[in-house]
Every structure is written in C-alpha cells, then in structure tokens.
Scaffold this motif. Structure first.
Motif, short mmCIF file in Angstrom:
data_model
loop_
_atom_site.label_atom_id
_atom_site.label_comp_id
_atom_site.label_asym_id
_atom_site.label_seq_id
_atom_site.Cartn_x
_atom_site.Cartn_y
_atom_site.Cartn_z
N TRP A 81 0.82 -1.21 0.00
CA TRP A 81 0.00 0.00 0.00
C TRP A 81 0.86 1.26 0.00
CZ3 TRP A 81 -4.50 2.21 -0.85
CH2 TRP A 81 -4.76 3.47 -0.29
N ARG A 85 0.46 4.12 -2.66
CA ARG A 85 0.04 5.44 -2.18
C ARG A 85 1.03 6.53 -2.63
NH1 ARG A 85 -1.15 8.22 2.89
NH2 ARG A 85 -0.98 10.37 2.17
N LEU A 156 -14.31 7.00 9.06
CA LEU A 156 -13.67 7.53 7.87
C LEU A 156 -14.75 7.91 6.85
CD1 LEU A 156 -10.95 4.75 7.39
CD2 LEU A 156 -10.59 7.02 8.38
N ASP A 160 -11.04 10.34 3.11
CA ASP A 160 -9.90 9.81 3.87
C ASP A 160 -9.25 8.61 3.20
OD1 ASP A 160 -10.41 11.61 6.10
OD2 ASP A 160 -12.12 10.31 6.59
N MET A 161 -9.95 7.96 2.28
CA MET A 161 -9.49 6.67 1.79
C MET A 161 -8.20 6.75 0.98
SD MET A 161 -11.52 4.76 3.27
CE MET A 161 -10.94 3.22 2.60
N LEU A 164 -4.81 7.12 3.68
CA LEU A 164 -4.52 6.15 4.73
C LEU A 164 -3.03 5.82 4.79
CD1 LEU A 164 -7.41 3.58 4.11
CD2 LEU A 164 -7.31 5.34 5.90
N ASP A 165 -2.49 5.75 6.01
CA ASP A 165 -1.10 5.33 6.17
C ASP A 165 -0.95 3.84 5.93
OD1 ASP A 165 -0.23 7.89 6.82
OD2 ASP A 165 -0.74 7.64 8.93
N ARG A 166 -1.99 3.09 6.22
CA ARG A 166 -1.97 1.64 6.00
C ARG A 166 -3.38 1.18 5.69
NH1 ARG A 166 -4.18 -1.30 10.05
NH2 ARG A 166 -4.66 -0.21 12.00
N LEU A 167 -3.49 0.03 5.06
CA LEU A 167 -4.80 -0.56 4.80
C LEU A 167 -5.31 -1.24 6.06
CD1 LEU A 167 -4.58 -2.29 1.30
CD2 LEU A 167 -5.92 -0.29 1.92
N PRO A 168 -6.60 -1.10 6.37
CA PRO A 168 -7.16 -1.84 7.51
C PRO A 168 -7.23 -3.32 7.19
CG PRO A 168 -8.90 -0.74 6.29
CD PRO A 168 -7.61 -0.28 5.68
N ALA A 256 -11.48 -0.59 10.88
CA ALA A 256 -11.89 0.75 10.44
C ALA A 256 -13.37 0.71 10.08
CB ALA A 256 -11.07 1.20 9.23
N LEU A 258 -15.98 2.89 7.56
CA LEU A 258 -16.11 3.89 6.49
C LEU A 258 -17.57 4.23 6.31
CD1 LEU A 258 -15.27 5.52 3.94
CD2 LEU A 258 -15.34 3.34 2.68
#
Length: 455
Positions: A81, A85, A156, A160-161, A164-168, A256, A258
């Motif tokens: 990711w 990203r 979220l 925000d999607m 994201l710093d990481r995927l949930p 998370a 959404l």
C-alpha cells in the motif's frame, strides 16, 4: 459600476475550472478563481481519479489468478500500500499542476484561499481581501455526510481513503450507494475483510433492479458480506479497533469504519443565505436552466446544485455558463439521457430508464442476456455478465441500456450514443456483431424476456 474582474469563481473543481478557463480564453473575460484546498476538486483529488486507480490496483489478484489458468507461471506476492500510495500522490500532484497551469495559461488569476460571498458583487478572501466581480460563480461541490451518532468522529469518509497510512485488515462500510459499493469491491480486492451495512432493502438504490441485484450477487460471491436493513447506532473504541453497535449484522469490532451515506452540497458558511440566494432542503443552490440563482449576478454549477452529481455534467454546466454569459451564445446543459458507471467488480454501466421507470410510463419489451464471459470461463471463474435493453413497444426506441460486466463503463459510453440519438431495437438488430466479444450481446438479443408496462 467598475468591477475588479468580470467573473469570480469560488471552487477549483471540474465545473469551476472549465467555466473560468472558457470565460477567460474564449470569452475575453477578466477572471479570478479561489480554491481553499487543492486544485482539481473532488474528482481529481479525492474522487473519480484516485478511486479508479484503486479499482485498477484491486483487480490484479483476479487477473494474476486468470494468468495462471492461461499457462503463465506467476504469483501475486503481497500488495504494498505504501508504494501504491506514493505513486498515487505523485499522479495527483501532476494532475493538480495541469489544472493550475491550464487556468494560468488562460489568464485566470488563482487565489489559494477560502472565499465567501459578501454581497451580490463582492467576494471576500480568508485574508480579508475583497474583490468585486460583475458575475460570481459558485462551484464548491459537495462533501461526505456522516449522520450524528455517538462516536461519529471515529468514522472515515471517502475523502480519507486516499490518505490512509496503512490498509485496515477489516472494515465496516456503512451505506449502499455507488461509493459504498465501489469501496467495498476495492478494499475486498486489496485483501481487506469487508462488511457492508445498508439500512435499505437493496444496495444501489435508483439503478435498475435486475442490474443491481446482479452486482450485489457478484459482490457476495467475491466474499463481501452485505447486511441490508441494517444500521449503525454508535461507534466506540475497542482496543486498536472500532466497535460498531448496530442492527441485523452491522455490529462487531472492525479495524476501520467507512461511512458512505451520501453527500451534501458545500454551501455552509458561503454567505449565500443572507443575500437571498435560494437554497433547497439539502443545502443545494437552486438555479434555473442557465445555472442562474435568484440573485441575477450569482450562478452555480456542479454538485453544489445537486442536479446530477457527475464530473462530466459539472464540466458541461460550467462550459454552458461561460458560453451564455461571456460568449453571447446562450445554451443550457443537457441533463437528459446521461450515462454513468459504477466501478464495482463487475462494473455496472447504465443509460436511460430502468425497467421500473419505463414500465410506469408505457408498455415495454425487456431483452436480457446473462452468461459466463469467455475470458473468465476459461480460467474457471463463475463470473456472469448481464446485458439488458428496454424497448418501447410503441416507438421501438431503446429507452434504457444496462450492462453488468468487466469494462461496462467503456461499453456504456458507446451504447449511450445510440440511445441518445433515439436508436430503435431494429437499429441495434441491423448492426453486425463483433465476434467474439461480450458486447455483441447488445445486437444479438432477438426475443424479449418479458413485456411489461401500463397500457
């Protein structure tokens, strides 16, 4: 009265940018534009473009599995990711730069600032600067809506999607519209365990019933849990996760949550109410066919008007506004027979009337073909495509076309030309099929599946 500019545009999304550029480059107007966040608006920065790139990314596991069935020695490995990203961010920076340079090259003055309307001819920037304009265009788009429930700040939104710093590892998606379903498919394809909760009886409300049922069945077959007639009443922290209190399967602890529960026009705090600009019940700016508000010098285009919330529609509204006001060629944007696509897996492409809409107005014939497409059939997948035409019994015109298949968005763009032109079923029948393709079903369906409608 002398004005600082001929046109001041508030909002740097697709509709506002098109209006500003055409007014300046082709209409000879002195134009200024203010954007408080990033040039490009919802579509480019936090909507269509990054979402479609995520759709592409999420489809590769299935493509790699198919490649093995076709004899290729390949394996997927893991999805990075952070790498995706970073590349996505670079692309959005490039697109934002293209939007900005297009405005500057057209002679538009750009203000990186929030702007509000002070009176019928005055805009105030965040630093207090006031700019007078003969015409003001509101093109501020929309924003995600999250209902007021306990713990709503933990949710979220679609904005925000892409940040994201990481995927949930797991996600609860609340909502059943096209944004909810698209992100459900994207995240599922990227390896996230997805549960979708929707308070209605069936996802994708407003789309053809048969087509949306087909999409929902495919989503479930791909591992997405769909809980209809379900709602979330509260969110709270549960260790590293989020606990959702809900009904009919919507409860549980997720990495998370959404919310994709609709969008609202972005009119809060713009200063429109005290000027007498008419607003609708959802906060949308009320306009006539020429995008003019109840205050003659103020116009509005795009999602902020809540007509048809699609980027190409906003662009056409902005262009029509510029042609009308600055080029002396009055015209209205055409909102009839607008095609659209939902980028689920498989995609849904649609133009014209649903079966229910058509049957409510006249007797119709319904032509339907469902089948396993050759590409994934060979690979052993159970995918099914759907092609559907709704035809007036009286005029023989094709009133609606609905496609659920890989590439449906591409196909519906072309089919929409024929439907918009008023093609009849016999026009479709006279067209020779391109074989072997899945789209040939559009011209090979000879016998109606049913005849329905009010006589």
């Amino acid at each position: 009265m002398t004005f600082d500019v001929d046109l001041f545009v508030i909002g740097g999304g697709s509709g506002g940018v098109r209006a500003a550029r055409i007014a300046a480059s082709e209409g000879g107007a002195r134009v200024a534009l203010a954007e408080e966040y990033r040039m490009g608006g919802t579509c480019v920065i936090r909507g269509c473009v990054p979402k479609k790139l995520m759709v592409y990314a999420s489809a590769f596991p299935g493509q790699i599995a198919d490649a093995r069935a076709y004899g290729w020695d390949v394996s997927a490995g893991g999805f990075d990711w952070s790498r995706f990203r970073a590349t996505l961010d670079q692309e959005l920076v490039r697109l934002e730069g293209a939007y900005r340079s297009g405005l500057l090259n057209a002679g538009v003055t750009v203000h990186d600032s929030r702007a509000v309307v002070e009176d019928a001819h005055t805009v105030r920037l965040a630093d207090g600067q006031r700019i007078t304009a003969k015409h003001i265009l509101i093109a501020t788009g929309g924003r995600p809506f999250v209902p007021e429930i306990p713990g709503a700040d933990l949710a979220l939104t679609s904005n925000d999607m892409f940040l994201l710093d990481r995927l949930p590892s797991s996600v609860l998606i609340v909502g059943g519209g096209f944004i909810a379903c698209e992100f459900a498919c994207i995240l599922n394809g990227l390896g996230v365990k997805v549960t979708l909760a929707y308070r209605g009886t069936h996802v994708l409300r407003g789309f053809d019933d048969e087509a949306r049922t087909h999409v929902a069945d495919a989503m479930k077959a791909n591992g997405i849990e769909i809980c209809c007639e379900a709602d979330v009443t509260a969110l709270d922290k549960a260790g590293e996760g989020i606990r959702a209190t809900g009904t009919n399967g919507a409860g549980g602890v997720y990495d998370a949550v959404l919310y994709a529960t609709g969008r609202k026009p972005n009119t809060q705090g713009l200063g429109l109410e005290h000027l007498g600009v008419g607003l609708g019940g959802n906060g949308e700016v009320l306009v006539d066919g020429y995008s003019q508000t109840s205050v003659p010098s103020i116009f509005a285009v795009g999602d902020v008007t809540d007509r048809i919330a699609l980027t190409p529609v906003a662009i056409r509204e902005g262009h029509a506004f510029a042609d009308t006001v600055f080029k002396g060629t009055p015209r209205q944007a055409d909102h009839d027979q607008v095609p659209s696509a939902v980028f689920t897996q498989p995609e849904l492409g649609t133009v014209g009337l649903t079966e229910a809409e058509a049957a409510a107005q006249e007797p119709v014939e319904v032509y339907v073909a469902t089948f396993r497409p050759m590409q994934t059939l060979f690979a052993g997948r159970q995918d099914r495509s759907l092609f559907k035409l709704i035809v007036s019994q009286a005029t023989r015109k094709v009133l609606g076309c609905h496609i659920v298949a890989a590439g449906a968005g591409e196909m519906i763009q072309l089919a929409a030309i024929a439907v918009k032109m008023g093609a009849t079923k016999e026009d479709f029948d006279r067209t020779v099929a391109v074989h072997p393709t899945i789209a040939e079903e559009l011209v090979t369906m000879k016998t109606p599946a049913r005849r329905v409608g009010n006589a």
